[in-house]
Design a protein around this motif. Sequence first.
Motif, PDB file in Angstrom:
ATOM      1  N   PRO A  50       0.915  -1.277   0.084  1.00  0.00           N
ATOM      2  CA  PRO A  50      -0.038  -0.058  -0.072  1.00  0.00           C
ATOM      3  C   PRO A  50       0.638   1.258   0.010  1.00  0.00           C
ATOM      4  CG  PRO A  50      -0.182  -1.002   2.132  1.00  0.00           C
ATOM      5  CD  PRO A  50       0.573  -1.916   1.165  1.00  0.00           C
ATOM      6  N   GLY A  51       2.125   1.246   0.537  1.00  0.00           N
ATOM      7  CA  GLY A  51       2.629   2.447   0.594  1.00  0.00           C
ATOM      8  C   GLY A  51       3.248   2.919  -0.709  1.00  0.00           C
ATOM      9  N   LEU A  52       3.456   2.053  -1.761  1.00  0.00           N
ATOM     10  CA  LEU A  52       3.867   2.557  -3.170  1.00  0.00           C
ATOM     11  C   LEU A  52       2.574   2.854  -3.936  1.00  0.00           C
ATOM     12  CD1 LEU A  52       6.341  -0.578  -4.218  1.00  0.00           C
ATOM     13  CD2 LEU A  52       6.972   1.872  -3.526  1.00  0.00           C
ATOM     14  N   ALA A  53       1.309   2.464  -3.511  1.00  0.00           N
ATOM     15  CA  ALA A  53       0.256   2.773  -4.067  1.00  0.00           C
ATOM     16  C   ALA A  53      -0.283   4.304  -3.639  1.00  0.00           C
ATOM     17  CB  ALA A  53      -0.944   1.869  -3.957  1.00  0.00           C
ATOM     18  N   ILE A  54       0.045   4.587  -2.426  1.00  0.00           N
ATOM     19  CA  ILE A  54      -0.504   5.831  -1.955  1.00  0.00           C
ATOM     20  C   ILE A  54       0.530   7.037  -2.498  1.00  0.00           C
ATOM     21  CG2 ILE A  54      -0.447   7.274   0.096  1.00  0.00           C
ATOM     22  CD1 ILE A  54      -1.526   4.562   1.557  1.00  0.00           C
ATOM     23  N   GLY A  55       1.826   6.746  -2.548  1.00  0.00           N
ATOM     24  CA  GLY A  55       2.960   7.557  -2.960  1.00  0.00           C
ATOM     25  C   GLY A  55       3.246   8.773  -1.735  1.00  0.00           C
ATOM     26  N   LYS A  56       4.395   9.445  -2.227  1.00  0.00           N
ATOM     27  CA  LYS A  56       4.708  10.492  -1.223  1.00  0.00           C
ATOM     28  C   LYS A  56       3.424  11.616  -1.116  1.00  0.00           C
ATOM     29  CE  LYS A  56       9.505  10.256  -2.137  1.00  0.00           C
ATOM     30  NZ  LYS A  56      11.003  10.972  -2.706  1.00  0.00           N
ATOM     31  N   LYS A  57       3.168  11.927   0.169  1.00  0.00           N
ATOM     32  CA  LYS A  57       1.917  12.885   0.456  1.00  0.00           C
ATOM     33  C   LYS A  57       0.814  12.632  -0.134  1.00  0.00           C
ATOM     34  CE  LYS A  57       5.351  16.248   2.006  1.00  0.00           C
ATOM     35  NZ  LYS A  57       5.765  17.476   1.829  1.00  0.00           N
ATOM     36  N   GLY A  58       0.362  11.277  -0.854  1.00  0.00           N
ATOM     37  CA  GLY A  58      -0.637  11.042  -1.428  1.00  0.00           C
ATOM     38  C   GLY A  58      -0.831  11.456  -3.027  1.00  0.00           C
ATOM     39  N   LYS A  59       0.313  11.403  -3.527  1.00  0.00           N
ATOM     40  CA  LYS A  59       0.645  12.168  -4.855  1.00  0.00           C
ATOM     41  C   LYS A  59      -0.138  11.278  -5.998  1.00  0.00           C
ATOM     42  CE  LYS A  59       4.136  15.176  -6.181  1.00  0.00           C
ATOM     43  NZ  LYS A  59       5.551  15.490  -6.609  1.00  0.00           N
ATOM     44  N   THR A  60      -0.085   9.985  -5.865  1.00  0.00           N
ATOM     45  CA  THR A  60      -0.562   9.041  -6.912  1.00  0.00           C
ATOM     46  C   THR A  60      -2.040   8.847  -6.692  1.00  0.00           C
ATOM     47  OG1 THR A  60      -0.212   7.346  -5.309  1.00  0.00           O
ATOM     48  CG2 THR A  60       1.444   7.587  -7.176  1.00  0.00           C
ATOM     49  N   ILE A  61      -2.602   9.202  -5.533  1.00  0.00           N
ATOM     50  CA  ILE A  61      -4.069   8.972  -5.259  1.00  0.00           C
ATOM     51  C   ILE A  61      -4.674  10.092  -5.939  1.00  0.00           C
ATOM     52  CG2 ILE A  61      -5.880   8.951  -3.370  1.00  0.00           C
ATOM     53  CD1 ILE A  61      -3.931   6.986  -1.993  1.00  0.00           C
ATOM     54  N   LYS A  62      -4.020  11.324  -5.754  1.00  0.00           N
ATOM     55  CA  LYS A  62      -4.659  12.679  -6.283  1.00  0.00           C
ATOM     56  C   LYS A  62      -4.820  12.487  -7.674  1.00  0.00           C
ATOM     57  CE  LYS A  62      -3.175  15.442  -2.458  1.00  0.00           C
ATOM     58  NZ  LYS A  62      -2.116  16.579  -1.787  1.00  0.00           N
ATOM     59  N   ASN A  63      -3.651  12.133  -8.477  1.00  0.00           N
ATOM     60  CA  ASN A  63      -3.676  11.956  -9.769  1.00  0.00           C
ATOM     61  C   ASN A  63      -4.829  11.135 -10.409  1.00  0.00           C
ATOM     62  OD1 ASN A  63      -1.431  13.746  -9.967  1.00  0.00           O
ATOM     63  ND2 ASN A  63      -0.008  12.169  -9.616  1.00  0.00           N
ATOM     64  N   LEU A  64      -4.824   9.707  -9.626  1.00  0.00           N
ATOM     65  CA  LEU A  64      -5.829   8.690 -10.024  1.00  0.00           C
ATOM     66  C   LEU A  64      -7.332   9.409  -9.867  1.00  0.00           C
ATOM     67  CD1 LEU A  64      -4.327   5.740  -8.359  1.00  0.00           C
ATOM     68  CD2 LEU A  64      -4.446   6.240 -10.767  1.00  0.00           C
ATOM     69  N   THR A  65      -7.498  10.163  -8.871  1.00  0.00           N
ATOM     70  CA  THR A  65      -8.768  10.629  -8.683  1.00  0.00           C
ATOM     71  C   THR A  65      -9.359  11.511  -9.640  1.00  0.00           C
ATOM     72  OG1 THR A  65      -7.919  12.361  -7.224  1.00  0.00           O
ATOM     73  CG2 THR A  65      -8.995  10.654  -6.053  1.00  0.00           C
ATOM     74  N   LYS A  66      -8.436  12.464 -10.148  1.00  0.00           N
ATOM     75  CA  LYS A  66      -8.554  13.162 -11.307  1.00  0.00           C
ATOM     76  C   LYS A  66      -8.870  12.529 -12.602  1.00  0.00           C
ATOM     77  CE  LYS A  66      -5.760  17.104  -9.707  1.00  0.00           C
ATOM     78  NZ  LYS A  66      -4.660  18.153  -9.903  1.00  0.00           N
ATOM     79  N   GLU A  67      -8.049  11.374 -12.961  1.00  0.00           N
ATOM     80  CA  GLU A  67      -8.284  10.659 -14.205  1.00  0.00           C
ATOM     81  C   GLU A  67      -9.666   9.998 -14.044  1.00  0.00           C
ATOM     82  OE1 GLU A  67      -4.723   8.464 -14.359  1.00  0.00           O
ATOM     83  OE2 GLU A  67      -3.552  10.076 -14.923  1.00  0.00           O
TER      84      GLU A  67
END
Length: 352
Positions: free
Chosen positions: A50-67
């Motif tokens: 899960p750490g790699l999926a969340i990313g630094k400061k939730g960067k990857t999740i923010k990008n995924l929500t926009k897409e």
Amino acid sequence: MIERHFIQEQLKKLKLEQYLAPELRSAGFVGVDVIKTPIATRVIINVTKPGLAIGKKGKTIKNLTKELEEKFGYENPQIEVQEVKEPELNAKACVDRIVTLIERGYSWRSVVYRVMEDAIAHKAQGIEIVLRGVLAGKGNRAKHERVAKGYMKKAGEQAYLVDYAKGMAVTKIGGIGVKVRIIKPGIVFPDKRSINEILGRTEVKEEKKEAEGESKAGRVEGEEKEAEEKSKASEAEEGEKIKEEAGREKIAHEVEAKAEATKEKNVNESLSESPAEGNEKLTDAQKIVPKAKKVKKEEKNAKIGKATKEVTKEKAANEKENNLEKEGKKESNKEDKAEDYKEASESSKNIG
């Protein structure tokens, strides 16, 4: 039609999985669950890291929500990253592990047997791994290799209880297809159940009903017995307390008797011996007792003297008050006599 709506939703989910698989491959992507609510749409991503999926400061999740909003049209998506507790028992996680290791150059045989042993170590009922492709090296034919251990179901509705996944490892020589089937612990197939178990369950239910009836009757008897035992215990405790108090009184009387006997012995010894020796053998307690008596007598005399002084003062005050009352009465009598004399003299003058 309602069927078309469900088909479209499943196609949408499949496209989402195809999009997220390469994006979250390093995090060990396993699958996605989409739950629609009136407020938002929950997107649960199952991942082994899960750490790699969340990313630094939730960067990857923010990008995924926009897409997800732009490409797939989900309204207000809320992404939740959920960790797979036992990846050794997940078919998709095992396929990804085999694919990555084969692409790195490891021997397929060592990788496959390692994955199989890990699954069996985590109490899997059965596992089957099938490989197809150029396994022996460059210039060789494609092969079909199957490695299995434990129990496996492949036909009928029971096959849906088996966890199944497939993937492909792309190497320099060519592609290698991978299929994994795992039966997780806790899954019970219908053909594995015995008639004795089913019949035993009915017998157990009847026995439970009988036991419940007996237990109710036993509870009533048990409550009565408990009440009797409690009353007996309380009576026994009271008897023990009375015995303890009597024992304490006896001990106190014995101690007092012993103290008096020792005093009498000391006095008799002092009288029998010479006065000088008797005075030498007097204990500190015997010397202190007459002094204490004297002090008590002096205190009593002082109290009596104070009381007598107060009484005499009260008597003197009362005598003064009585004397003052008597003098006042005498003066009032004199004034009355003078007035009577004046009246008599005036009346005599008028007569004359």
